[in-house]
Design an enzyme around this catalytic site. Sequence first.
Site, short mmCIF file in Angstrom:
data_model
loop_
_atom_site.label_atom_id
_atom_site.label_comp_id
_atom_site.label_asym_id
_atom_site.label_seq_id
_atom_site.Cartn_x
_atom_site.Cartn_y
_atom_site.Cartn_z
N GLU A 190 0.85 -1.20 0.00
CA GLU A 190 0.00 0.00 0.00
C GLU A 190 0.88 1.24 0.00
O GLU A 190 2.09 1.14 0.23
CB GLU A 190 -0.96 -0.02 1.20
CG GLU A 190 -2.01 -1.11 1.05
CD GLU A 190 -3.07 -1.15 2.14
OE1 GLU A 190 -3.15 -0.20 2.94
OE2 GLU A 190 -3.81 -2.14 2.19
N HIS A 198 -8.97 9.75 2.62
CA HIS A 198 -8.58 8.62 1.77
C HIS A 198 -8.74 9.05 0.32
O HIS A 198 -9.78 9.62 -0.06
CB HIS A 198 -9.46 7.40 2.06
CG HIS A 198 -8.90 6.13 1.48
ND1 HIS A 198 -8.87 5.90 0.12
CD2 HIS A 198 -8.33 5.06 2.07
CE1 HIS A 198 -8.31 4.71 -0.09
NE2 HIS A 198 -7.97 4.18 1.07
N ARG A 221 -0.39 8.79 1.48
CA ARG A 221 -1.80 9.12 1.29
C ARG A 221 -2.06 10.63 1.16
O ARG A 221 -2.88 11.06 0.36
CB ARG A 221 -2.57 8.55 2.47
CG ARG A 221 -4.01 8.43 2.22
CD ARG A 221 -4.65 7.59 3.26
NE ARG A 221 -4.57 6.17 2.95
CZ ARG A 221 -5.07 5.22 3.73
NH1 ARG A 221 -5.64 5.54 4.85
NH2 ARG A 221 -5.00 3.96 3.37
N HIS A 230 -11.52 10.04 6.29
CA HIS A 230 -11.31 8.61 6.52
C HIS A 230 -10.84 8.30 7.94
O HIS A 230 -11.26 7.30 8.53
CB HIS A 230 -10.25 8.14 5.52
CG HIS A 230 -9.94 6.69 5.55
ND1 HIS A 230 -10.91 5.71 5.39
CD2 HIS A 230 -8.76 6.02 5.74
CE1 HIS A 230 -10.34 4.51 5.46
NE2 HIS A 230 -9.04 4.67 5.69
N ARG A 284 -1.10 9.31 8.76
CA ARG A 284 -1.02 7.88 9.09
C ARG A 284 -0.62 7.04 7.87
O ARG A 284 -1.16 7.22 6.77
CB ARG A 284 -2.39 7.41 9.60
CG ARG A 284 -2.44 5.95 9.97
CD ARG A 284 -3.84 5.59 10.43
NE ARG A 284 -4.78 5.73 9.35
CZ ARG A 284 -5.18 4.74 8.57
NH1 ARG A 284 -4.72 3.52 8.75
NH2 ARG A 284 -6.05 4.96 7.61
C1 SIN Z 1 -7.59 0.96 2.54
O1 SIN Z 1 -7.92 -0.19 2.37
O2 SIN Z 1 -7.17 1.66 1.62
C2 SIN Z 1 -7.70 1.56 3.88
C3 SIN Z 1 -6.64 1.07 4.74
C4 SIN Z 1 -6.30 2.07 5.79
O3 SIN Z 1 -6.90 3.15 5.83
O4 SIN Z 1 -5.39 1.79 6.57
#
Ligand code: SIN
Length: 525
Positions: free
Chosen positions: A117, A234, A280, A341, A376
């Site tokens: 991620e 998000h 993010r 988010h 975060r």
């Molecule tokens: C996501 O699945 O993108 C969210 C995961 C997160 O916010 O840690």
Amino acid sequence: MSVEIIDIKCDFLVVGGGLAGLYSAVRASSFGQCVVVTKQTLVQSNSYWAQGGIAAAVDPEDSPVFHKEDTIAAGRGLCDGRAVEILVEEGRERVADLINLGMKFDSDDSGLLLGLEGGHSKRRVLHAGGDSTGKEMIEFLISFVRSSKSVTILELVTVTDIISDGDKCYGVWGYDEGRGSYVRISSSSTILATGGASALYRRTTNPEGASGEGISLAWRAGADISDMEFVQFHPTVFSGLRENSFLLSEAIRGEGAYLLNARGERFMEHYSPLLELAQRDVVSKAIHSEMRSCGEDYVYLDLSHMDPGFVKKRFSNIHRLCMDSGFDLARDRIPVAPAAHYTIGGVRTGLMGETNIEGLYACGEVSNTGVHGANRLASNSLLECMVFAKRCVDGAALGLYQGGVREFSGFMLADTRKANAEFFNHARDAVIKGMSAHLGIVREREGIEEFVARISEISSEAKGVSGWFAFKLRTMLDVCLLVAQAALLRRESRGAHMRSDYPQEDVDYEKHLVFRKGFEVYGSD
Ligand code: SIN
């Protein structure tokens, strides 16, 4: 009219039924009697909807050192280094504990399947049921706590007050919606695990219950609240109306999806060498800027170059949600835009989840442990829930038999909800509109001040409101004011907080804003 009051005493009181709350209960059940109180049912928590997974350096090629570096880089100078070390090191142990208890994460013949991620330098995100990690983990823990004789679960009970003399916490008052009665729960350790406040925005990934009540309760009890200006957006949420907006997990970009602007151009190369897998805050700001330059309120997430069979299997839940909205995730460009988010700020804690009030602990999204800094890192939050839930319980257990339970008197709520519903709905709409307009991804002084003035108007208009709606309103206004005041005071742009009137990061602001009731700004460090 006589009001029924049910008195309950326990060793550990946990407020909140998401991952942090349930994991606290699992741990507490080894030490004594635990009561979990949640205003909804256990399957309505925010954790239940977590798609991405849980980040942990479990791969032999990975190490907690790399995980720590990534977390600190995302946090833009505001992470607490020791808290992060604890997160990444103990996080691996908590994941192993869960697997030993019987939790199944997705794996194949070679071992655990690890996703990538944004902001992670390695594949380290464990997932379960493809994109249903939260659901799988919560259901697993529910079955554990429901079968434990040491855990009592009270659902549909709203905590209306923390009982504290400002120095020490003795328990909580709650209102049992099902029975229409009041509950007074006495405990020498109260663990707040009530989640965040992102439902105070029009576009949000959170369920309606994520309204920040725990932050307000703790604030009113005299707890320190910090970092409230950092609200994480998000980047990729289905761009429909609130009713049908849903998250498209960062894991999708981790598997290779592209972001395209409304003209169909891939754009992340103009913003970060990490492209779609930048941190993010970077991706959300890039999308915000592309939406403005194209004059549209969405960009596209595009998976059409990926194997459709893989997409349907790995993201089966998201694929179904897209289909329900008329889009095929494997073929179509999916319109997405950022949405509120995660509440990075919250109840300020030490390394054992302790607050400045003896006997009051906090973990999970309601807390501000210092692990996230100003932004975060994806999939660190489920990990934080488990690591700091255990620490709260262990800290509380050490003091458990010292303090004892003291009688207290507290605030009781009159149920006058019918009388004030109309005013409340009108006020709630105004607050959500203001938060979305003035405390979104990009903020500036004038807009925030306008919103602060609006909050004060709503507070004056609300003078006649009493009981249930007065409680709901005051918690909402408390949280909005904390976010607004912190956002005004931070005259720079850092991580999840971007001020168009102060676009640069400023070294003078490499510190935290801490608020305590009765003090304008309690302190910064
Ligand atoms: C996501 O699945 O993108 C969210 C995961 C997160 O916010 O840690």
